[in-house]
Write a protein that holds these residues in place. Sequence first.
Motif, mmCIF file in Angstrom:
data_model
loop_
_atom_site.group_PDB
_atom_site.id
_atom_site.type_symbol
_atom_site.label_atom_id
_atom_site.label_comp_id
_atom_site.label_asym_id
_atom_site.label_seq_id
_atom_site.Cartn_x
_atom_site.Cartn_y
_atom_site.Cartn_z
ATOM 1 N N PRO A 25 0.794 -1.238 0.000
ATOM 2 C CA PRO A 25 0.000 0.000 0.000
ATOM 3 C C PRO A 25 0.820 1.279 0.000
ATOM 4 C CG PRO A 25 -0.062 -1.065 2.151
ATOM 5 C CD PRO A 25 0.575 -2.035 1.218
ATOM 6 N N TYR A 26 2.124 1.197 0.337
ATOM 7 C CA TYR A 26 2.979 2.385 0.365
ATOM 8 C C TYR A 26 3.811 2.532 -0.905
ATOM 9 C CZ TYR A 26 6.327 -1.227 1.646
ATOM 10 O OH TYR A 26 7.078 -2.379 1.656
ATOM 11 N N CYS A 27 3.751 1.559 -1.801
ATOM 12 C CA CYS A 27 4.702 1.469 -2.909
ATOM 13 C C CYS A 27 4.217 2.206 -4.155
ATOM 14 C CB CYS A 27 4.957 0.000 -3.251
ATOM 15 S SG CYS A 27 6.062 -0.235 -4.658
ATOM 16 N N ASP A 28 5.106 3.070 -4.698
ATOM 17 C CA ASP A 28 4.804 3.729 -5.974
ATOM 18 C C ASP A 28 5.807 3.316 -7.048
ATOM 19 O OD1 ASP A 28 7.044 5.124 -5.107
ATOM 20 O OD2 ASP A 28 6.331 7.045 -5.873
ATOM 21 N N PHE A 29 6.527 2.215 -6.830
ATOM 22 C CA PHE A 29 7.481 1.735 -7.825
ATOM 23 C C PHE A 29 6.737 1.138 -9.014
ATOM 24 C CE2 PHE A 29 10.863 0.775 -4.348
ATOM 25 C CZ PHE A 29 11.072 2.122 -4.202
ATOM 26 N N ASN A 30 7.460 0.915 -10.091
ATOM 27 C CA ASN A 30 6.873 0.313 -11.281
ATOM 28 C C ASN A 30 6.762 -1.204 -11.060
ATOM 29 O OD1 ASN A 30 5.865 0.087 -13.900
ATOM 30 N ND2 ASN A 30 7.895 -0.215 -14.772
ATOM 31 N N SER A 31 5.733 -1.599 -10.333
ATOM 32 C CA SER A 31 5.526 -3.006 -10.015
ATOM 33 C C SER A 31 4.095 -3.396 -10.353
ATOM 34 C CB SER A 31 5.821 -3.283 -8.538
ATOM 35 O OG SER A 31 5.008 -2.485 -7.704
ATOM 36 N N HIS A 32 3.944 -4.644 -10.791
ATOM 37 C CA HIS A 32 2.663 -5.109 -11.318
ATOM 38 C C HIS A 32 2.411 -6.551 -10.888
ATOM 39 C CE1 HIS A 32 2.714 -1.646 -14.160
ATOM 40 N NE2 HIS A 32 4.016 -1.840 -14.092
ATOM 41 N N VAL A 33 1.157 -6.866 -10.718
ATOM 42 C CA VAL A 33 0.756 -8.231 -10.368
ATOM 43 C C VAL A 33 0.191 -8.903 -11.615
ATOM 44 C CG1 VAL A 33 -0.745 -9.641 -8.906
ATOM 45 C CG2 VAL A 33 0.261 -7.533 -7.990
ATOM 46 N N ARG A 34 0.728 -10.056 -11.963
ATOM 47 C CA ARG A 34 0.259 -10.837 -13.110
ATOM 48 C C ARG A 34 0.063 -12.290 -12.684
ATOM 49 N NH1 ARG A 34 -0.117 -6.312 -14.509
ATOM 50 N NH2 ARG A 34 0.696 -5.301 -16.390
ATOM 51 N N GLU A 35 -1.006 -12.911 -13.191
ATOM 52 C CA GLU A 35 -1.274 -14.302 -12.827
ATOM 53 C C GLU A 35 -0.227 -15.243 -13.397
ATOM 54 O OE1 GLU A 35 -5.183 -15.693 -13.623
ATOM 55 O OE2 GLU A 35 -6.173 -14.090 -12.506
ATOM 56 N N THR A 36 0.198 -14.985 -14.620
ATOM 57 C CA THR A 36 1.209 -15.829 -15.245
ATOM 58 C C THR A 36 2.272 -14.966 -15.909
ATOM 59 O OG1 THR A 36 -0.036 -15.962 -17.324
ATOM 60 C CG2 THR A 36 -0.430 -17.701 -15.691
ATOM 61 N N ILE A 37 3.505 -15.478 -15.915
ATOM 62 C CA ILE A 37 4.636 -14.781 -16.529
ATOM 63 C C ILE A 37 5.399 -15.783 -17.377
ATOM 64 C CG2 ILE A 37 6.780 -13.514 -16.093
ATOM 65 C CD1 ILE A 37 5.556 -12.797 -13.310
ATOM 66 N N ASP A 38 5.614 -15.447 -18.631
ATOM 67 C CA ASP A 38 6.389 -16.308 -19.519
ATOM 68 C C ASP A 38 7.869 -16.019 -19.262
ATOM 69 O OD1 ASP A 38 7.718 -17.540 -21.630
ATOM 70 O OD2 ASP A 38 6.113 -17.126 -23.076
ATOM 71 N N GLN A 39 8.471 -16.810 -18.365
ATOM 72 C CA GLN A 39 9.837 -16.538 -17.933
ATOM 73 C C GLN A 39 10.825 -16.596 -19.104
ATOM 74 O OE1 GLN A 39 11.204 -15.882 -14.823
ATOM 75 N NE2 GLN A 39 9.396 -16.068 -13.512
ATOM 76 N N ALA A 40 10.659 -17.556 -19.999
ATOM 77 C CA ALA A 40 11.591 -17.696 -21.118
ATOM 78 C C ALA A 40 11.511 -16.482 -22.041
ATOM 79 C CB ALA A 40 11.301 -18.977 -21.894
ATOM 80 N N ARG A 41 10.295 -15.984 -22.281
ATOM 81 C CA ARG A 41 10.124 -14.824 -23.145
ATOM 82 C C ARG A 41 10.745 -13.585 -22.510
ATOM 83 N NH1 ARG A 41 4.304 -12.205 -24.988
ATOM 84 N NH2 ARG A 41 5.142 -10.764 -26.570
ATOM 85 N N TRP A 42 10.556 -13.414 -21.218
ATOM 86 C CA TRP A 42 11.133 -12.265 -20.521
ATOM 87 C C TRP A 42 12.649 -12.356 -20.482
ATOM 88 C CZ3 TRP A 42 9.574 -7.640 -18.621
ATOM 89 C CH2 TRP A 42 8.209 -7.345 -18.791
ATOM 90 N N ARG A 43 13.160 -13.550 -20.273
ATOM 91 C CA ARG A 43 14.611 -13.717 -20.267
ATOM 92 C C ARG A 43 15.200 -13.301 -21.606
ATOM 93 N NH1 ARG A 43 14.726 -18.182 -17.944
ATOM 94 N NH2 ARG A 43 14.563 -19.654 -19.670
ATOM 95 N N ALA A 44 14.593 -13.741 -22.689
ATOM 96 C CA ALA A 44 15.091 -13.392 -24.030
ATOM 97 C C ALA A 44 15.048 -11.890 -24.261
ATOM 98 C CB ALA A 44 14.260 -14.126 -25.083
ATOM 99 N N ALA A 45 13.990 -11.225 -23.820
ATOM 100 C CA ALA A 45 13.858 -9.785 -24.041
ATOM 101 C C ALA A 45 14.879 -8.996 -23.223
ATOM 102 C CB ALA A 45 12.440 -9.333 -23.703
ATOM 103 N N LEU A 46 15.078 -9.372 -21.979
ATOM 104 C CA LEU A 46 16.072 -8.684 -21.151
ATOM 105 C C LEU A 46 17.472 -8.838 -21.750
ATOM 106 C CD1 LEU A 46 14.732 -9.666 -17.623
ATOM 107 C CD2 LEU A 46 14.868 -7.329 -18.519
ATOM 108 N N LEU A 47 17.781 -10.021 -22.244
ATOM 109 C CA LEU A 47 19.076 -10.237 -22.885
ATOM 110 C C LEU A 47 19.216 -9.411 -24.158
ATOM 111 C CD1 LEU A 47 19.365 -14.086 -22.366
ATOM 112 C CD2 LEU A 47 20.901 -12.361 -21.395
ATOM 113 N N THR A 48 18.128 -9.278 -24.899
ATOM 114 C CA THR A 48 18.156 -8.472 -26.126
ATOM 115 C C THR A 48 18.446 -7.010 -25.814
ATOM 116 O OG1 THR A 48 16.642 -9.955 -27.303
ATOM 117 C CG2 THR A 48 16.770 -7.683 -28.090
ATOM 118 N N GLU A 49 17.759 -6.461 -24.828
ATOM 119 C CA GLU A 49 17.986 -5.052 -24.483
ATOM 120 C C GLU A 49 19.390 -4.855 -23.916
ATOM 121 O OE1 GLU A 49 14.893 -1.938 -23.522
ATOM 122 O OE2 GLU A 49 15.512 -2.579 -21.502
ATOM 123 N N LEU A 50 19.867 -5.814 -23.158
ATOM 124 C CA LEU A 50 21.231 -5.746 -22.631
ATOM 125 C C LEU A 50 22.242 -5.687 -23.770
ATOM 126 C CD1 LEU A 50 22.622 -5.912 -19.771
ATOM 127 C CD2 LEU A 50 23.025 -8.321 -20.302
#
Length: 389
Positions: A25-50
Motif C-alpha cells: 500500500p505504500y509502494c509507488d514503484f513500477n511493479s505489477h501483479v500478473r497471474e502468469t509470466i512467460d519466464q523464457a520470453r522475458w529472459r530473451a527480451a532482457l538479454l536483447t535489451e542488454l
Amino acid sequence: MAHPTALDPGFGIYVHWPFCRAKCPYCDFNSHVRETIDQARWRAALLTELRHYASETPGRTVTSIFFGGGTPSLMAPETTAALVEAVTDLWPVSPDIEVTLEANPTSVEAERFAAYAAAGVNRVSLGVQALNDDDLRFLGREHDTAEALAAVALARAQFARVSFDLIYARPGQRQDDWAEELRRALGEGCNHLSLYQLTIEQNTVFHARARRGELPLADPETAADLFEATQESLATEGLPAYEISNHARPGEASRHNLTYWHGGDYLGIGPGAHGRVTLGADKFATRQHRAPEIWLATVEQAGHATRTRQALSREDRLTELLMMGLRLQEGIRRAAFQRELGAEPETLLDARKVEALSKEGYLVLDDAGLRATAAGLMRLDTLLGYLAA
C-alpha cells in the motif's frame, strides 16, 4: 575497484523485474501483479535489451549489477544466471564485481537463495520493513517476523553480503519501540541496513487513505526525533550512515548505489528503468517504456524499448550532482565537480545561497568539497530546492 569514488564512480547495470505477488500500500514503484509470466520470453527480451546497450558502450568496465523491482526474487534463477553471464561476455568486469538481488523474505523466495548464489549473486537486499507482526500486516507484507528472521539467517549462509530494509515513523510508533527494533536488527549480524522514513507517495493506497483522514501519520517532530535516534544508535554500533538512509560497516556500502550517488554512469534495462550514460562529450538520460507488456513487445520488435533519450544540459548535470551527492555523508568531492562539469563548485554555485546556507549551519563548502551538515540532511529536500533553484 573496491569502492566507487568521486574520481572513479564505476559503471553499473540496473535490471528491472516489474512483477510482484501483491502491491504494497505504500509502494509507488513500477511493479505489477500478473497471474502468469512467460519466464523464457522475458529472459530473451532482457538479454536483447542488454545486448543493445552493450553495442553502445564497448570497453566499459562493469563494477556492479543490481536486480531491482518489483520483486526480483520471483525471477527464475536461470534468468539471473543468463544475465550475469551475458554481462561478463559483453563487457570487461571488475574482479570484485558486486551483484545484488532484491528479495522478499518469504519462505518461498528464500528457498531460491542457493540458486541465486549459484547464478552469480553475491549480495542480497531483503525487504523486511518491520520486525513487528502488526506493522507488517499494516504495511501489506506477506511475511511475519519469524519468517523474515529465518530468511535473513538463510541469506547470511548463502551470500557474502546481506542487507535488509526497515521502515520507521510508522503510525503510532514510539521511540522506545523503534530503539528495540533497531537492537533486534543489529543482532542479526548484517553489515548493512537501509532505514527509510515512511512517506506517502501519490497514486498509492496509503495516499488515498491519508486523503480520507484514515492514516494517522507521525508528526514532523516525532519523525525528526526518530531520524536523530537512528543516526546516533547505528553510529554507536559501528554502522554509521554513509548516505541519508543507508548504514554500513567499513567497506560494506552498496557499491552500485554509490555509483548513482557519485554521479556515475549506469544502464537501465527492463520496464521503466532509468539510465545515465556518457557517450562522447554528452551524458544522456534514458528511460525505458514503463508498461511491462508494451516494453516486451517493443523489445521484440525493435531490439530495445527506450522511450526517452535526452542529452543533459550543463545545468541538468549540476542539479543531478547536487541531488544525488548531497545525500552522502561525505557530500560531493571537488573531483566529482571536475569530472562532471570541469569546474570548481565556487564557479558553479550561487555564492550568496551557499553563504546563507553555511551561516544557518546546513551546508559546508571547504577544501574537500560540498556537503550537508547533520542539520542540513534533516532538511535536505528544502535545502536542494533552494540551492538548485
